[in-house]
Design a protein around this motif. Structure first.
Motif, mmCIF file in Angstrom:
data_model
loop_
_atom_site.group_PDB
_atom_site.id
_atom_site.type_symbol
_atom_site.label_atom_id
_atom_site.label_comp_id
_atom_site.label_asym_id
_atom_site.label_seq_id
_atom_site.Cartn_x
_atom_site.Cartn_y
_atom_site.Cartn_z
ATOM 1 N N UNK A 93 1.012 -0.872 -0.048
ATOM 2 C CA UNK A 93 -0.332 0.224 -0.288
ATOM 3 C C UNK A 93 0.949 1.149 0.012
ATOM 4 N N UNK A 94 1.578 1.378 0.783
ATOM 5 C CA UNK A 94 2.579 2.651 0.803
ATOM 6 C C UNK A 94 3.681 2.727 -0.776
ATOM 7 N N UNK A 95 3.907 1.109 -1.006
ATOM 8 C CA UNK A 95 5.102 1.798 -2.442
ATOM 9 C C UNK A 95 3.480 2.126 -3.621
ATOM 10 N N UNK A 96 2.715 2.228 -3.021
ATOM 11 C CA UNK A 96 0.824 2.055 -4.304
ATOM 12 C C UNK A 96 1.091 3.299 -4.409
ATOM 13 N N UNK A 97 1.189 4.113 -2.908
ATOM 14 C CA UNK A 97 0.465 5.756 -2.774
ATOM 15 C C UNK A 97 1.813 6.534 -3.408
ATOM 16 N N UNK A 98 3.045 6.095 -3.475
ATOM 17 C CA UNK A 98 4.033 6.686 -3.568
ATOM 18 C C UNK A 98 3.527 7.065 -5.176
ATOM 19 N N UNK A 99 3.858 5.927 -6.219
ATOM 20 C CA UNK A 99 4.040 5.194 -7.266
ATOM 21 C C UNK A 99 1.998 6.412 -7.938
ATOM 22 N N UNK A 100 1.701 6.828 -7.144
ATOM 23 C CA UNK A 100 0.563 6.975 -7.637
ATOM 24 C C UNK A 100 -0.261 8.479 -7.494
ATOM 25 N N UNK A 101 0.837 8.985 -6.728
ATOM 26 C CA UNK A 101 0.599 10.357 -6.229
ATOM 27 C C UNK A 101 2.235 10.800 -6.307
ATOM 28 N N UNK A 102 2.859 10.674 -6.986
ATOM 29 C CA UNK A 102 4.481 11.302 -7.032
ATOM 30 C C UNK A 102 4.242 11.240 -8.904
ATOM 31 N N UNK A 103 4.896 12.951 -8.772
ATOM 32 C CA UNK A 103 5.429 12.918 -10.947
ATOM 33 C C UNK A 103 6.684 12.779 -10.737
ATOM 34 N N UNK A 104 7.131 11.829 -11.458
ATOM 35 C CA UNK A 104 8.480 11.516 -11.793
ATOM 36 C C UNK A 104 9.336 12.769 -12.408
ATOM 37 N N UNK A 105 9.898 13.753 -11.833
ATOM 38 C CA UNK A 105 10.928 15.056 -12.527
ATOM 39 C C UNK A 105 12.136 14.456 -12.520
ATOM 40 N N UNK A 106 12.861 14.631 -13.574
ATOM 41 C CA UNK A 106 14.660 15.182 -13.625
ATOM 42 C C UNK A 106 14.938 16.481 -13.288
#
Length: 278
Positions: free
Chosen positions: A130-143
């Motif tokens: 659930x924690x990994x899912x939260x990160x991946x669904x709510x953060x936008x990868x940004x260089x």
């Protein structure tokens, strides 16, 4: 109780451990809304980090986000209140927190952004799915996120640090180190994180601002939470409700304690105190 606004923390409060809004709880919120009660997510997440399932509920118009750094009127798609870092403060802090062995992100203009090197290795810092899912669904990868933080044309609302489970001593040291900076609010909503905001960016201040905007007395406000970053909101509300799964320090700040998030404690309390005919 003459409750006209209900503020709801999400993770560990409104949502179950697997990040689900149950059908029963959704029906209870809808019933309260039909009685004229404002239903307001109040979260450490950014605006875009609130799942569409919550953000697009027909009775949800306002949201307190990034721990009160931005209070949004989602109907008008504009912030009512913002309490962000100054450009100089944002750059200094971003450089300072780089020394810790953490996964970090920055909430900028309503979007939580994370460097790809962390986003792609979330399992190191978030061992549960659930924690990994939260990160991946709510953060936008940004260089080159540091360059964006330094852009004076953006508004930096919050920094978030996630430490490895075995690095609790380092997390506590980081918290002590951050105390040297004036004008900060440092809280935690999870067992392994630190959330860094402007000192005036708290859920409590956000709730006060929204109530004033809507012409409500604080006695007409109920708030639910389970984490340290919810304490100011529980104290500001006329009725502060802690979840059974909250630590004792959070329960001590509340007027009531309800069932846990996995037992639909929000729905139970609203049915008992807001929807009752007595």
């Amino acid at each position: 109780m003459d409750i006209r606004l209900i503020a709801l923390d999400l993770d560990g409060t409104l949502l179950t451990t697997d990040k689900t809004l149950t059908k029963h709880t959704e029906r209870v919120l809808s019933r309260a809304a039909k009685k004229g009660v404002y239903i307001v997510p109040a979260t450490g997440r950014s605006l875009t980090g609130i799942s569409p399932k919550i953000r697009e509920l027909p009775f949800v118009r306002y949201a307190i986000t990034v721990n009160g750094a931005a209070v949004w009127d989602m109907g008008r798609q504009e912030p009512i209140v913002r309490q962000a870092f100054s450009p100089e403060q944002a750059v200094e802090l971003w450089g300072f927190i780089a020394k810790y062995r953490t996964m970090r992100d920055a909430c900028i203009d309503g979007v939580a952004r994370m460097e790809p090197e962390y986003y792609n290795k979330a399992e190191i810092f978030m061992p549960d799915e659930p924690g990994r899912m939260l990160i991946r669904s709510t953060r936008k990868p940004t260089e080159r996120l540091g360059e964006l933080v330094a852009d004076r044309n953006v508004t930096v609302e919050k920094f978030n640090l996630f430490f490895r489970e075995e690095a609790e001593e380092e997390r506590q040291q980081a918290r002590r180190d951050l105390a040297q900076f004036e004008g900060l609010s440092v809280t935690s909503s999870l067992g392994n994180n630190l959330e860094i905001n402007h000192v005036d960016a708290t859920k409590g201040r956000g709730l006060l601002s929204l109530a004033a905007h809507l012409g409500l007395e604080m006695g007409q406000v109920m708030a639910f939470g389970d984490g340290e970053n919810d304490v100011s909101m529980l104290r500001a509300a006329g009725v502060g409700v802690a979840m059974e799964n909250a630590p004792k320090e959070v329960k001590a700040a509340a007027d009531l304690v309800t069932l846990s998030n996995d037992e639909e404690g929000v729905a139970y309390c609203i049915e008992k105190y807001v929807l009752t005919d007595r």
